[in-house]
Design a protein around this motif. Structure first.
Motif, short mmCIF file in Angstrom:
data_model
loop_
_atom_site.label_atom_id
_atom_site.label_comp_id
_atom_site.label_asym_id
_atom_site.label_seq_id
_atom_site.Cartn_x
_atom_site.Cartn_y
_atom_site.Cartn_z
N UNK A 95 -14.03 77.00 64.12
CA UNK A 95 -14.67 77.98 63.24
C UNK A 95 -16.16 77.97 63.50
N UNK A 96 -16.78 79.13 63.31
CA UNK A 96 -18.22 79.20 63.45
C UNK A 96 -18.79 80.29 62.57
N UNK A 97 -20.10 80.20 62.35
CA UNK A 97 -20.84 81.17 61.57
C UNK A 97 -22.17 80.57 61.16
N UNK A 98 -22.98 81.37 60.49
CA UNK A 98 -24.28 80.89 60.00
C UNK A 98 -24.12 80.48 58.55
N UNK A 99 -24.43 79.21 58.29
CA UNK A 99 -24.27 78.62 56.96
C UNK A 99 -25.49 77.79 56.62
N UNK A 100 -25.68 77.57 55.33
CA UNK A 100 -26.79 76.76 54.84
C UNK A 100 -26.26 75.50 54.17
N UNK A 101 -25.41 74.73 54.88
CA UNK A 101 -24.82 73.53 54.31
C UNK A 101 -25.87 72.48 53.95
N UNK A 102 -26.93 72.38 54.76
CA UNK A 102 -27.96 71.37 54.51
C UNK A 102 -29.24 71.97 53.95
N UNK A 103 -29.16 73.18 53.41
CA UNK A 103 -30.33 73.83 52.83
C UNK A 103 -30.91 74.89 53.73
N UNK A 104 -31.06 74.61 55.00
CA UNK A 104 -31.63 75.55 55.97
C UNK A 104 -30.49 76.24 56.71
N UNK A 105 -30.48 77.57 56.80
CA UNK A 105 -29.40 78.24 57.53
C UNK A 105 -29.38 77.82 59.00
N UNK A 106 -28.20 77.49 59.47
CA UNK A 106 -27.98 77.11 60.87
C UNK A 106 -26.69 77.77 61.34
N UNK A 107 -26.67 78.19 62.60
CA UNK A 107 -25.42 78.65 63.18
C UNK A 107 -24.62 77.38 63.48
N UNK A 108 -23.40 77.31 62.97
CA UNK A 108 -22.60 76.10 63.04
C UNK A 108 -21.27 76.36 63.72
N UNK A 109 -20.93 75.53 64.68
CA UNK A 109 -19.61 75.52 65.31
C UNK A 109 -18.92 74.25 64.84
N UNK A 110 -17.75 74.41 64.26
CA UNK A 110 -17.00 73.29 63.71
C UNK A 110 -15.70 73.16 64.49
N UNK A 111 -15.54 72.04 65.19
CA UNK A 111 -14.34 71.71 65.94
C UNK A 111 -13.61 70.64 65.13
N UNK A 112 -12.44 70.98 64.60
CA UNK A 112 -11.76 70.12 63.63
C UNK A 112 -10.34 69.81 64.07
N UNK A 113 -9.93 68.58 63.82
CA UNK A 113 -8.53 68.16 63.95
C UNK A 113 -8.08 67.75 62.56
N UNK A 114 -7.05 68.39 62.03
CA UNK A 114 -6.51 68.05 60.71
C UNK A 114 -5.17 67.35 60.90
N UNK A 115 -5.05 66.19 60.29
CA UNK A 115 -3.86 65.37 60.44
C UNK A 115 -3.29 64.99 59.09
N UNK A 116 -1.98 65.08 58.96
CA UNK A 116 -1.29 64.61 57.76
C UNK A 116 -0.81 63.20 58.08
N UNK A 117 -1.29 62.24 57.33
CA UNK A 117 -0.97 60.84 57.61
C UNK A 117 -0.38 60.17 56.39
N UNK A 118 0.35 59.11 56.64
CA UNK A 118 0.88 58.27 55.56
C UNK A 118 0.19 56.92 55.65
N UNK A 119 -0.28 56.42 54.53
CA UNK A 119 -0.86 55.09 54.54
C UNK A 119 0.22 54.08 54.14
N UNK A 120 -0.17 52.84 53.93
CA UNK A 120 0.80 51.78 53.61
C UNK A 120 1.55 52.03 52.32
N UNK A 121 1.00 52.85 51.44
CA UNK A 121 1.67 53.13 50.17
C UNK A 121 2.68 54.28 50.32
N UNK A 122 2.85 54.76 51.57
CA UNK A 122 3.77 55.87 51.85
C UNK A 122 3.31 57.19 51.24
#
Length: 152
Positions: free
Chosen positions: A59-86
């Protein structure tokens, strides 16, 4: 699931791929980050057995996540995981590249696209299409890069 890594080590895997890419290119570029993310995206992790358990997001676009607008490219891996508690939960391993906004970057607008391993058949096709989307950025050096993992 033979030959699959624990999802809890995913951030370290991405960090290693980015470090290896910097050794090859001698400088951080969007192209290098994209190549590292593609290698990371090809790795398989042990995830919960459901259709959306392992996904890639660009995903990309111009966002002000840190206060100042920046063009941001976000490369993400989303994982569904189980911990020791299942207990199943999602984590996102993210590489965020930030650029000083310019007219040509503003013209790109905003965009997002998902790929899920267990529902989408063509990873190479997704990578090719996303590489085309990133074309105007590939030879630019980002003003900043952050790597992090967060629960969702």
């Amino acid at each position: 699931m033979p030959n699959r890594s624990q999802a809890t080590g995913a951030l370290d895997c991405l960090r290693a791929e980015l470090a290896a890419e910097r050794l090859v290119t001698a400088e951080g570029s969007t192209r290098g980050a994209w190549r590292a993310f593609m290698r990371f995206g090809r790795m398989r992790f042990r995830t919960a057995p459901q259709a959306d358990s392992d996904g890639l997001l660009l995903q990309y676009g111009t966002y002000a996540f840190s206060g100042r607008p920046m063009f941001t490219v976000d490369l993400t891996r989303q994982l569904n995981v189980s911990d020791d508690s299942e207990r199943d939960h999602y984590v996102q391993v993210r590489c965020e590249l930030r650029y000083t906004p310019t007219l040509d970057l503003d013209a790109l607008g905003s965009f997002h696209s998902w790929f899920f391993y267990d529902t989408d058949p063509d990873l190479d096709g997704w990578f090719a299409a996303m590489g085309e989307r990133l074309g105007p950025l590939l030879d630019r050096a980002p003003a900043g890069i952050d790597l992090f993992e967060e629960p969702v």
